[in-house]
Write an enzyme that holds these catalytic residues in place. Structure first.
Site, PDB file in Angstrom:
ATOM      1  N   LYS A 137     -20.148 -22.185  -5.862  1.00  0.00           N
ATOM      2  CA  LYS A 137     -19.525 -20.676  -4.813  1.00  0.00           C
ATOM      3  C   LYS A 137     -21.713 -20.091  -4.958  1.00  0.00           C
ATOM      4  O   LYS A 137     -21.843 -19.754  -3.684  1.00  0.00           O
ATOM      5  CB  LYS A 137     -18.990 -19.451  -5.233  1.00  0.00           C
ATOM      6  N   ARG A 185     -22.625 -31.151  -5.999  1.00  0.00           N
ATOM      7  CA  ARG A 185     -21.948 -30.184  -6.455  1.00  0.00           C
ATOM      8  C   ARG A 185     -22.078 -29.436  -5.361  1.00  0.00           C
ATOM      9  O   ARG A 185     -22.767 -28.679  -5.313  1.00  0.00           O
ATOM     10  CB  ARG A 185     -23.163 -29.668  -7.691  1.00  0.00           C
ATOM     11  N   THR A 193     -16.393 -25.408  -9.698  1.00  0.00           N
ATOM     12  CA  THR A 193     -15.580 -24.368  -9.548  1.00  0.00           C
ATOM     13  C   THR A 193     -13.851 -24.008 -10.584  1.00  0.00           C
ATOM     14  O   THR A 193     -13.826 -25.133 -11.404  1.00  0.00           O
ATOM     15  CB  THR A 193     -15.475 -23.977  -8.392  1.00  0.00           C
ATOM     16  N   HIS A 194     -14.151 -23.097 -11.107  1.00  0.00           N
ATOM     17  CA  HIS A 194     -12.717 -22.520 -12.034  1.00  0.00           C
ATOM     18  C   HIS A 194     -11.820 -21.323 -11.304  1.00  0.00           C
ATOM     19  O   HIS A 194     -10.889 -21.199 -12.328  1.00  0.00           O
ATOM     20  CB  HIS A 194     -13.553 -21.532 -13.850  1.00  0.00           C
ATOM     21  N   ASP A 223     -30.238 -28.755  -9.573  1.00  0.00           N
ATOM     22  CA  ASP A 223     -29.695 -27.003  -9.597  1.00  0.00           C
ATOM     23  C   ASP A 223     -30.156 -26.033  -8.223  1.00  0.00           C
ATOM     24  O   ASP A 223     -31.166 -26.471  -8.298  1.00  0.00           O
ATOM     25  CB  ASP A 223     -29.632 -26.212 -10.945  1.00  0.00           C
TER      26      ASP A 223
HETATM   27  P1  FDA Z   1     -14.713 -17.147  -9.782  1.00  0.00           P
HETATM   28  O1  FDA Z   1     -16.281 -16.408  -9.815  1.00  0.00           O
HETATM   29  O2  FDA Z   1     -13.495 -16.197  -8.813  1.00  0.00           O
HETATM   30  O3  FDA Z   1     -13.876 -17.463 -10.317  1.00  0.00           O
HETATM   31  C1  FDA Z   1     -12.466 -18.028 -10.803  1.00  0.00           C
HETATM   32  C2  FDA Z   1     -12.071 -17.711 -12.000  1.00  0.00           C
HETATM   33  O4  FDA Z   1     -12.985 -18.289 -12.850  1.00  0.00           O
HETATM   34  C3  FDA Z   1     -11.821 -16.727 -12.940  1.00  0.00           C
HETATM   35  O5  FDA Z   1     -11.146 -15.584 -12.050  1.00  0.00           O
HETATM   36  C4  FDA Z   1     -11.933 -16.423 -13.891  1.00  0.00           C
HETATM   37  O6  FDA Z   1     -11.394 -16.690 -14.566  1.00  0.00           O
HETATM   38  C5  FDA Z   1     -13.328 -18.019 -14.083  1.00  0.00           C
HETATM   39  N1  FDA Z   1     -14.186 -17.486 -14.907  1.00  0.00           N
HETATM   40  C6  FDA Z   1     -15.528 -17.730 -13.836  1.00  0.00           C
HETATM   41  N2  FDA Z   1     -16.637 -17.344 -14.333  1.00  0.00           N
HETATM   42  C7  FDA Z   1     -15.959 -16.608 -15.612  1.00  0.00           C
HETATM   43  C8  FDA Z   1     -17.310 -16.993 -16.259  1.00  0.00           C
HETATM   44  N3  FDA Z   1     -18.331 -16.712 -16.726  1.00  0.00           N
HETATM   45  N4  FDA Z   1     -16.477 -16.441 -17.779  1.00  0.00           N
HETATM   46  C9  FDA Z   1     -15.484 -16.249 -17.952  1.00  0.00           C
HETATM   47  N5  FDA Z   1     -14.381 -16.814 -16.726  1.00  0.00           N
HETATM   48  C10 FDA Z   1     -15.054 -17.258 -15.214  1.00  0.00           C
HETATM   49  N6  FDA Z   1     -24.440 -21.294  -8.891  1.00  0.00           N
HETATM   50  C11 FDA Z   1     -25.741 -22.021  -8.359  1.00  0.00           C
HETATM   51  O7  FDA Z   1     -25.648 -20.675  -8.000  1.00  0.00           O
HETATM   52  N7  FDA Z   1     -26.298 -22.924  -8.328  1.00  0.00           N
HETATM   53  C12 FDA Z   1     -26.362 -23.401  -9.139  1.00  0.00           C
HETATM   54  O8  FDA Z   1     -27.009 -25.030  -9.038  1.00  0.00           O
HETATM   55  C13 FDA Z   1     -25.221 -23.550 -10.166  1.00  0.00           C
HETATM   56  N8  FDA Z   1     -23.932 -24.635 -10.654  1.00  0.00           N
HETATM   57  C14 FDA Z   1     -23.243 -24.740 -10.899  1.00  0.00           C
HETATM   58  C15 FDA Z   1     -22.593 -26.137 -12.177  1.00  0.00           C
HETATM   59  C16 FDA Z   1     -21.144 -25.555 -12.286  1.00  0.00           C
HETATM   60  C17 FDA Z   1     -20.922 -27.041 -12.956  1.00  0.00           C
HETATM   61  C18 FDA Z   1     -20.208 -25.021 -12.272  1.00  0.00           C
HETATM   62  C19 FDA Z   1     -18.863 -24.402 -12.627  1.00  0.00           C
HETATM   63  C20 FDA Z   1     -20.990 -23.842 -11.752  1.00  0.00           C
HETATM   64  C21 FDA Z   1     -22.445 -23.943 -10.806  1.00  0.00           C
HETATM   65  N9  FDA Z   1     -22.891 -22.731 -10.580  1.00  0.00           N
HETATM   66  C22 FDA Z   1     -23.847 -22.212  -9.953  1.00  0.00           C
HETATM   67  C23 FDA Z   1     -21.947 -21.399 -10.788  1.00  0.00           C
HETATM   68  C24 FDA Z   1     -21.234 -21.014  -9.454  1.00  0.00           C
HETATM   69  O9  FDA Z   1     -21.854 -21.301  -8.436  1.00  0.00           O
HETATM   70  C25 FDA Z   1     -20.271 -19.745  -9.687  1.00  0.00           C
HETATM   71  O10 FDA Z   1     -21.294 -18.509  -9.914  1.00  0.00           O
HETATM   72  C26 FDA Z   1     -19.503 -19.658 -11.119  1.00  0.00           C
HETATM   73  O11 FDA Z   1     -18.731 -21.097 -10.874  1.00  0.00           O
HETATM   74  C27 FDA Z   1     -17.768 -18.939 -10.620  1.00  0.00           C
HETATM   75  O12 FDA Z   1     -17.442 -19.214  -9.904  1.00  0.00           O
HETATM   76  P2  FDA Z   1     -15.970 -19.683  -9.385  1.00  0.00           P
HETATM   77  O13 FDA Z   1     -16.384 -20.627  -8.775  1.00  0.00           O
HETATM   78  O14 FDA Z   1     -15.955 -20.225 -11.105  1.00  0.00           O
HETATM   79  O15 FDA Z   1     -15.195 -18.735  -9.289  1.00  0.00           O
END
Ligand code: FDA
Length: 307
Positions: free
Chosen positions: A187, A184, A226-227, A133
């Site tokens: 963001k 991986r 990402t979500h 990670d």
């Molecule tokens: P964004 O934050 O723009 O969210 C897009 C949409 O997703 C939101 O509008 C909401 O609908 C949904 N969403 C996102 N987060 C949510 C939450 N917590 N609860 C509910 N809904 C949510 N970071 C890091 O710094 N080091 C790492 O090693 C990892 N590892 C990692 C593994 C995996 C499998 C994932 C999915 C994420 C990580 N992360 C991480 C976290 C990542 O950096 C980031 O903070 C989150 O994924 C949220 O960003 P999104 O890409 O989802 O986009």
């Protein structure tokens, strides 16, 4: 960035707040949404449930920033046991590890020795993959350097994580493409200053798309973590246009987040992996999830009043 994001991320490092949240009914209930449980059997049960839905898993034993050799060794032993269990229980899972949980803050050599033991056990148990990670920027270069050292020693069941909010990330993606290493892409979940990271979310998202396209073109089975539905839609159109088969990458999402989207992508024939954290040290992980979506805080509080 949401105005709440920075204060929530700062609170994730507060011992006082940790004590309050972890001993409090609201906090424990909120953690249940994002954390599979506190024990190894809890983790295996959650993995089986997801596997039944054709969702693969990456198991993360919660814990970070340990400050003693004994704790780092304890975490390492736990991961060895976890790898044994993944093999004996025949679940479809790999593992995610934080180098600060393996002793990076104590001594670099200690964390390198510990992670090497984990990788060797992974190899012995059927080449189980181990993801390093990525933590805050105090650790970015050190994590990449340790990854590089492991790679140069010949380990191939190891991969790392790159964060699109950092200016440096496209260069790091390029390095990983040259090595042929698994990345991986996420963001980024920590609070970072503007001299190293984009402060505007739109820039982070643009950089995500740029790095994602580089990885989809030439990467070794990238994990698109990402979500973000817009980014996922972009990925789906990009792979279609460029005739990139679904076997060449996977989507990754967090346990308890957008389960509907996880199932939808599986039903459309894409590989999906859920990141499943478990263990008692859930406080900083929970706070990062709150910071990503402050509405989760409201959800947590309203659930409390519902009893
Ligand atoms: P964004 O934050 O723009 O969210 C897009 C949409 O997703 C939101 O509008 C909401 O609908 C949904 N969403 C996102 N987060 C949510 C939450 N917590 N609860 C509910 N809904 C949510 N970071 C890091 O710094 N080091 C790492 O090693 C990892 N590892 C990692 C593994 C995996 C499998 C994932 C999915 C994420 C990580 N992360 C991480 C976290 C990542 O950096 C980031 O903070 C989150 O994924 C949220 O960003 P999104 O890409 O989802 O986009």
């Amino acid at each position: 960035m949401s105005v709440l994001k920075e204060p929530i991320l700062k609170l994730s490092q507060s011992a006082r707040m940790k004590n309050f949240v972890t001993h409090n009914k609201i906090g424990r209930r909120a953690a249940r949404r994002f954390v599979a449980g506190e024990t190894l059997p809890d983790a295996i049960i959650a993995t089986r449930e997801l596997n039944k839905q054709n969702i693969r898993v990456s198991l993360d034993h919660l814990g970070e920033n340990v400050y003693s050799e004994a704790e780092a060794n304890h975490t390492t032993e736990h991961y060895l046991e976890l790898l044994d269990l993944i093999a004996s229980e025949k679940v479809d899972a790999n593992v995610s590890v934080k180098l600060t949980a393996m002793g990076l803050d104590v001594d670099r050599r200690l964390s390198l020795d510990n992670i090497s033991r984990v990788l060797e056990r992974g190899q012995d148990k059927g080449n189980i993959f181990v993801r390093l990670d990525m933590e805050g920027t105090a650790y970015t270069q050190r994590t990449i350097d340790i990854f590089r050292e492991l790679w140069d020693k010949g380990f191939r069941n190891v991969g790392t994580v790159l964060q699109s909010y950092l200016y440096r990330t496209a260069d790091d993606v390029q390095l990983m493409l040259e090595l042929g290493a698994r990345v991986r892409l996420c963001k980024g979940a920590y609070f970072e200053p503007p001299d190293v990271a984009f402060s505007d979310k739109a820039d982070t998202d643009r950089n995500y798309i740029k790095c994602m396209e580089m990885l989809l073109d030439k990467g070794n089975y990238p994990g698109l973590a990402t979500h973000d539905e817009k980014i996922i839609q972009h990925a789906l159109e990009y792979v279609k246009t460029n005739k990139i088969g679904p076997e060449r990458f996977e989507f990754q999402m967090l346990y308890g987040v957008r389960r509907d989207l996880q199932r939808k992508l599986v039903n459309e024939g894409y590989n999906v992996r859920a990141y499943v954290p478990y263990g008692s040290e859930w406080y900083p992980y929970l706070m990062r999830r709150m910071a990503e979506r402050p509405a989760n805080l409201l959800f947590m509080v309203s659930n409390y009043w519902k009893g």
